[in-house]
Write a protein that holds these residues in place. Sequence first.
Motif, PDB file in Angstrom:
ATOM      1  N   ALA A   1       4.101  -6.200  -4.071  1.00 28.24           N
ATOM      2  CA  ALA A   1       3.320  -6.076  -2.841  1.00 28.24           C
ATOM      3  C   ALA A   1       2.673  -4.707  -2.704  1.00 28.24           C
ATOM      4  CB  ALA A   1       4.214  -6.348  -1.633  1.00 28.24           C
TER       5      ALA A   1
ATOM      6  N   SER B   1      -3.676  -4.087  -6.409  1.00 28.57           N
ATOM      7  CA  SER B   1      -3.767  -5.074  -5.326  1.00 28.57           C
ATOM      8  C   SER B   1      -4.177  -4.416  -4.023  1.00 28.57           C
ATOM      9  CB  SER B   1      -2.424  -5.794  -5.154  1.00 28.57           C
ATOM     10  OG  SER B   1      -2.075  -6.509  -6.320  1.00 28.57           O
TER      11      SER B   1
ATOM     12  N   LEU C   1       1.428   0.451   6.882  1.00 25.89           N
ATOM     13  CA  LEU C   1       2.499  -0.026   6.021  1.00 25.89           C
ATOM     14  C   LEU C   1       3.832   0.077   6.738  1.00 25.89           C
ATOM     15  CD1 LEU C   1       1.399   2.158   3.001  1.00 25.89           C
ATOM     16  CD2 LEU C   1       1.322  -0.330   2.938  1.00 25.89           C
ATOM     17  N   HIS C   2       4.732  -0.821   6.393  1.00 26.24           N
ATOM     18  CA  HIS C   2       6.114  -0.662   6.863  1.00 26.24           C
ATOM     19  C   HIS C   2       6.599   0.726   6.435  1.00 26.24           C
ATOM     20  CE1 HIS C   2      10.519  -1.079   6.735  1.00 26.24           C
ATOM     21  NE2 HIS C   2      10.329  -1.915   7.752  1.00 26.24           N
TER      22      HIS C   2
ATOM     23  N   ASP D   1       7.857   0.997   2.957  1.00 32.78           N
ATOM     24  CA  ASP D   1       6.803   0.862   1.952  1.00 32.78           C
ATOM     25  C   ASP D   1       6.001   2.151   1.832  1.00 32.78           C
ATOM     26  OD1 ASP D   1       7.622  -1.720   1.551  1.00 32.78           O
ATOM     27  OD2 ASP D   1       5.962  -2.641   2.655  1.00 32.78           O
TER      28      ASP D   1
ATOM     29  N   CYS E   1       4.555  -3.323  11.109  1.00 31.46           N
ATOM     30  CA  CYS E   1       4.273  -4.030   9.853  1.00 31.46           C
ATOM     31  C   CYS E   1       5.563  -4.550   9.233  1.00 31.46           C
ATOM     32  CB  CYS E   1       3.569  -3.101   8.870  1.00 31.46           C
ATOM     33  SG  CYS E   1       1.892  -2.651   9.351  1.00 31.46           S
ATOM     34  N   GLU E   2       5.476  -5.716   8.650  1.00 34.14           N
ATOM     35  CA  GLU E   2       6.602  -6.271   7.911  1.00 34.14           C
ATOM     36  C   GLU E   2       6.632  -5.661   6.509  1.00 34.14           C
ATOM     37  OE1 GLU E   2       8.906  -8.304   9.048  1.00 34.14           O
ATOM     38  OE2 GLU E   2       7.960  -8.426  11.026  1.00 34.14           O
TER      39      GLU E   2
ATOM     40  N   GLY F   1       6.246  -5.219   2.768  1.00 34.98           N
ATOM     41  CA  GLY F   1       5.420  -5.930   1.809  1.00 34.98           C
ATOM     42  C   GLY F   1       4.179  -6.578   2.388  1.00 34.98           C
ATOM     43  N   GLN F   2       3.836  -6.271   3.644  1.00 36.83           N
ATOM     44  CA  GLN F   2       2.669  -6.878   4.268  1.00 36.83           C
ATOM     45  C   GLN F   2       1.810  -5.795   4.935  1.00 36.83           C
ATOM     46  OE1 GLN F   2       3.497 -10.303   6.749  1.00 36.83           O
ATOM     47  NE2 GLN F   2       5.260 -10.867   5.513  1.00 36.83           N
ATOM     48  N   PRO F   3       1.082  -5.034   4.137  1.00 41.49           N
ATOM     49  CA  PRO F   3       0.207  -4.002   4.727  1.00 41.49           C
ATOM     50  C   PRO F   3      -0.886  -4.627   5.571  1.00 41.49           C
ATOM     51  CG  PRO F   3      -0.263  -4.290   2.388  1.00 41.49           C
ATOM     52  CD  PRO F   3       0.972  -5.092   2.670  1.00 41.49           C
ATOM     53  N   VAL F   4      -1.310  -3.894   6.598  1.00 36.86           N
ATOM     54  CA  VAL F   4      -2.392  -4.325   7.479  1.00 36.86           C
ATOM     55  C   VAL F   4      -3.539  -3.344   7.309  1.00 36.86           C
ATOM     56  CG1 VAL F   4      -3.091  -4.722   9.867  1.00 36.86           C
ATOM     57  CG2 VAL F   4      -0.785  -5.365   9.125  1.00 36.86           C
TER      58      VAL F   4
END
Length: 227
Positions: free
Chosen positions: A22, A27, A53-54, A57, A101-102, A104-107
């Motif tokens: 992630a 990516s 980012l979390h 992360d 943020c969760e 592994g799920q960047p915004v």
Amino acid sequence: MTGQPLLERAVARALRLGLPAALHPSSLAQAVVDAVLGAAVGGEAPNRIVVRLHPGDARALAPVLADLEAAICESLDAACTAAGLRPFAPWQLAFVPSAACEPGQPVIRADFHDPAAPASVATVRETVRLRRLEGLRLRLAGGAAVPLTHTPFVLGRGADCDLVVPDLTVSRRHAEIRHGPGGGLEIRDLGSRNGTFVNGERVAAAPVAPGDTLALGAAELRLEAAP
């Protein structure tokens, strides 16, 4: 995408660090390019990119950020040239830890930011009926907390707002917190350019409660219960 030498160096360092898929630099770089191209308007590409980012992360990615940021800017230049776009202003790229943020799920948000633009002139506020509040506050990303004393409570860059947010991605009168039809609190966008978000979702109007993360453009706040 170009910027391969820098990107390849970031990828190599990420592999040595054992970063999860992630957070793979290629990516993330492609996701930023896609966000910028997708938000282009009238032949211009938004120049300010915030990657939230979390916190875990963000710490894991920190060792490769210097190479990654440079590679992303090179990739943005190449992508805009290929698409016939021009950046609105020099690239401004920030990676920001956010508890909203969760893992592994960047915004990613891309918007138009002119660092040379003057602040708008304040206008006279309309007369409204205030409803008093107690026990709530808004905490700015920088750490300062401001009591939420009444509704409607206007947020924006203008000097006439109840909470002045000095960020050029924030409109002069950006949003307001008010009592909703059911009696609870809600936030309502006031026609802002860069949008109002609740817990990462763009909204026109939405209920809010203590613990929610609010964003006006790139400026983040958190609604809290006062101790």
